[in-house]
Motif scaffolding. Structure first.
Motif, PDB file in Angstrom:
ATOM      1  N   ALA A  35       0.834  -1.210   0.000  1.00 49.35           N
ATOM      2  CA  ALA A  35       0.000   0.000   0.000  1.00 49.35           C
ATOM      3  C   ALA A  35       0.867   1.258   0.000  1.00 49.35           C
ATOM      4  O   ALA A  35       0.543   2.249  -0.671  1.00 49.35           O
ATOM      5  N   VAL A  36       1.975   1.228   0.736  1.00 55.04           N
ATOM      6  CA  VAL A  36       2.886   2.374   0.733  1.00 55.04           C
ATOM      7  C   VAL A  36       3.387   2.645  -0.685  1.00 55.04           C
ATOM      8  O   VAL A  36       3.446   3.795  -1.136  1.00 55.04           O
ATOM      9  N   GLY A  37       3.740   1.584  -1.410  1.00 53.54           N
ATOM     10  CA  GLY A  37       4.187   1.764  -2.786  1.00 53.54           C
ATOM     11  C   GLY A  37       3.108   2.363  -3.671  1.00 53.54           C
ATOM     12  O   GLY A  37       3.383   3.222  -4.530  1.00 53.54           O
ATOM     13  N   LEU A  38       1.862   1.937  -3.476  1.00 53.32           N
ATOM     14  CA  LEU A  38       0.760   2.482  -4.263  1.00 53.32           C
ATOM     15  C   LEU A  38       0.592   3.978  -4.032  1.00 53.32           C
ATOM     16  O   LEU A  38       0.404   4.757  -4.980  1.00 53.32           O
ATOM     17  N   TYR A  39       0.643   4.387  -2.774  1.00 53.53           N
ATOM     18  CA  TYR A  39       0.420   5.807  -2.468  1.00 53.53           C
ATOM     19  C   TYR A  39       1.656   6.649  -2.780  1.00 53.53           C
ATOM     20  O   TYR A  39       1.527   7.844  -3.067  1.00 53.53           O
ATOM     21  N   ARG A  40       2.832   6.056  -2.753  1.00 57.20           N
ATOM     22  CA  ARG A  40       4.019   6.781  -3.210  1.00 57.20           C
ATOM     23  C   ARG A  40       3.889   7.097  -4.701  1.00 57.20           C
ATOM     24  O   ARG A  40       4.246   8.184  -5.151  1.00 57.20           O
ATOM     25  N   ALA A  41       3.360   6.139  -5.466  1.00 53.30           N
ATOM     26  CA  ALA A  41       3.142   6.359  -6.892  1.00 53.30           C
ATOM     27  C   ALA A  41       2.108   7.459  -7.142  1.00 53.30           C
ATOM     28  O   ALA A  41       2.093   8.059  -8.223  1.00 53.30           O
ATOM     29  N   ARG A  42       1.279   7.727  -6.147  1.00 55.12           N
ATOM     30  CA  ARG A  42       0.262   8.790  -6.268  1.00 55.12           C
ATOM     31  C   ARG A  42       0.774  10.122  -5.720  1.00 55.12           C
ATOM     32  O   ARG A  42       0.014  11.072  -5.598  1.00 55.12           O
ATOM     33  N   GLY A  43       2.056  10.187  -5.383  1.00 53.19           N
ATOM     34  CA  GLY A  43       2.657  11.456  -5.010  1.00 53.19           C
ATOM     35  C   GLY A  43       2.990  11.641  -3.548  1.00 53.19           C
ATOM     36  O   GLY A  43       3.565  12.667  -3.168  1.00 53.19           O
ATOM     37  N   LEU A  44       2.632  10.673  -2.700  1.00 58.57           N
ATOM     38  CA  LEU A  44       2.920  10.801  -1.275  1.00 58.57           C
ATOM     39  C   LEU A  44       4.384  10.467  -0.998  1.00 58.57           C
ATOM     40  O   LEU A  44       4.919   9.497  -1.538  1.00 58.57           O
TER      41      LEU A  44
END
Length: 317
Positions: free
Chosen positions: A156-165
């Motif tokens: 999930a961290v990787g997913l939200y990092r890809a969204r700019g976080l």
């Protein structure tokens, strides 16, 4: 100076991280559960540490605290921490180690205001089924409910990092200190050895002594968290020494520190203490962390075990 929120500040890692943050001049908020008194090392921080009581089983609680505190950095260290205990409560483990993290990520991504940087305490157990030294590119392959829950959060961290976080997962391999609770086998060993050396016990009963793990010094691992949150770009980082030792090695080192050479007759095995599934060898490769962020461990395996045994010998004297 940053405002930091450390979840699970009452645990081994949370305490060391809070001390390091305060020493660097940052303001620290920390979450705890229950009504237990603060350990001395946290009480010593005084007004530099502000505490909040949060139940991670309430998915809305941590996002609400973020809005209340308004941190620049969030270090998510809270949750179920025992691989062995996760077998008796897999659903609860998933709730606090997976679902709560997903709710936090969604909130950080969607909230208004200044961006918040997140460091997630991931685990080598996410990759327990991988062969060879684990890197950030190893296949996700958990072998326990704990590993499954941590894998959910890690991905999930990787997913939200890809969204700019600005969100980093630190894949923490085993790391110990005198602050490790006795429910963990490493502290059970060092405390048991100290009790035998003091004449207060005559036997130490363990499970499988032939598992191999990559053990490091806890303050070194929390220092990696600071490096990650300060880095210009977020990423996944394995935090490990790169060297594996068996549990038998740890037992031998603990008895040696206590001055007991002939230790094998003092140690027994109980099949009930063996986990249903476990990696025989689990070791990490921290090359990325070393090369990109300049991290290196400062205490080796022998020094870690010696520090724990000395602390337990002092308690039993």
């Amino acid at each position: 100076m940053a405002r930091a929120l450390v979840t699970g500040v009452g645990g081994q890692d949370g305490g060391y991280l809070a001390e390091q943050l305060v020493a660097a001049g940052h303001r620290v908020h920390g979450t705890v559960t229950g009504e237990d008194p603060l350990p001395p090392h946290l009480a010593a921080l005084g007004e530099a540490l502000q505490l909040h009581r949060v139940d991670l089983r309430d998915a809305a609680a941590l996002p609400a605290l973020v809005d209340e505190v308004g941190p620049d950095w969030v270090f998510n260290l809270a949750g179920a921490s025992s691989v062995a205990a996760s077998w008796s409560d897999p659903v609860g483990t998933l709730d606090v180690n997976g679902r709560a993290v997903l709710a936090l990520l969604e909130h950080l991504h969607g909230r208004d205001g200044a961006p918040v940087r997140l460091v997630q305490a991931s685990s080598g157990e996410v990759f327990a089924g991988a062969r060879g030294p684990v890197t950030e590119d190893s296949p996700v392959s958990p072998l326990s409910p704990y590993g499954v829950a941590k894998a959910v959060a890690h991905q999930a961290v990787g997913l939200y990092r890809a969204r700019g976080l600005h969100a980093s997962s630190l894949v923490l391999f085993n790391h110990e200190s005198p602050r490790r609770p006795e429910r963990f086998v490493t502290r059970k060993i060092t405390r048991g050895v100290a009790a035998i050396a003091a004449g207060r016990a005559d036997r130490l009963v363990l499970g499988n002594l032939d598992v191999w793990r990559d053990w490091g010094w806890a303050p070194d691992y929390t220092r990696a968290m600071l490096l990650a949150v300060e880095a210009p770009e977020a990423g996944d980082y394995v935090v490990a020494t790169g060297r594996a030792h068996s549990l038998r090695d740890l037992v031998a080192a603990a008895f040696a520190e206590a001055g007991i050479a002939d230790w094998e007759p003092l140690v027994g095995s109980d099949p009930a203490l063996v986990r249903p599934a476990d990696a025989e060898v689990l070791v990490g490769d921290a090359t990325r962390l070393r090369e990109r962020l300049g991290w290196a461990p400062t205490v080796d395996f022998a020094g870690m075990v010696a520090a724990m045994v000395r602390a337990d010998l002092e308690e039993t004297s």
